[in-house]
Design an enzyme around this catalytic site. Structure first.
Site, short mmCIF file in Angstrom:
data_model
loop_
_atom_site.label_atom_id
_atom_site.label_comp_id
_atom_site.label_asym_id
_atom_site.label_seq_id
_atom_site.Cartn_x
_atom_site.Cartn_y
_atom_site.Cartn_z
N CYS A 65 6.69 5.10 -2.83
CA CYS A 65 5.43 4.49 -2.39
C CYS A 65 5.48 4.11 -0.91
CB CYS A 65 5.16 3.25 -3.25
SG CYS A 65 3.83 2.21 -2.65
N CYS A 68 4.52 0.47 -0.25
CA CYS A 68 5.63 -0.43 -0.64
C CYS A 68 6.65 -0.52 0.49
CB CYS A 68 6.31 0.09 -1.91
SG CYS A 68 5.22 0.23 -3.34
#
Length: 143
Positions: A65, A68
């Site tokens: 991600c 993230c």
């Protein structure tokens, strides 16, 4: 020599840094979650009772991600800035699916905000540091 250095470098990148002093991001496994955040038994209806001694943020993320990866330095900065007053945990939602399922995590990053009293709150998506400072000031460490 090059192979040895490369091996050590790769090894250091693959081991999550678990810190117990409240400084920096602390990686949580499912077992850690049950002893540091909230014990649950899936054979019964899970109930929320925060068992930590300081409020916390729990980051649910994945290795692939991009948002993230952008959020982690902010959470590390928050962990340092609020050291001793809150915990900042992170877990890999794909490895710790059981815990992610308890909170209905389906998108990343998702951060669970756990005050000392009351129900946890969920924040989805990437947010700048000012957002997290406001959350901490109003939800985790209200005057």
């Amino acid at each position: 020599m090059f192979k040895r250095v490369l091996f050590v470098l790769l090894l250091s990148l693959s081991v999550p840094a678990a810190k117990a002093d409240g400084a920096g991001l602390t990686y949580l496994s499912t077992a850690d979650f049950k002893t540091k955040v909230c014990y649950y038994d899936l054979s019964q209806q899970p109930t929320w009772k925060y068992i930590g001694d300081k409020p916390c943020l729990i980051d649910f993320s994945t290795s692939w991600c991009g948002w993230c990866k952008k959020l982690h330095p902010i959470l590390e900065q928050i962990a340092e800035e609020y050291k001793g007053r809150i915990y900042v945990y992170t877990l890999d939602a794909e490895k710790e699916r059981e815990v992610a399922a308890l909170f209905g995590v389906r998108s990343y990053p998702t951060v669970v905000i756990c005050p000392m009293e009351g129900a946890p709150q969920i924040s989805q998506g990437y947010h700048e540091k000012a957002y997290w400072d406001e959350v901490i000031r109003t939800v985790l460490l209200p005057k």
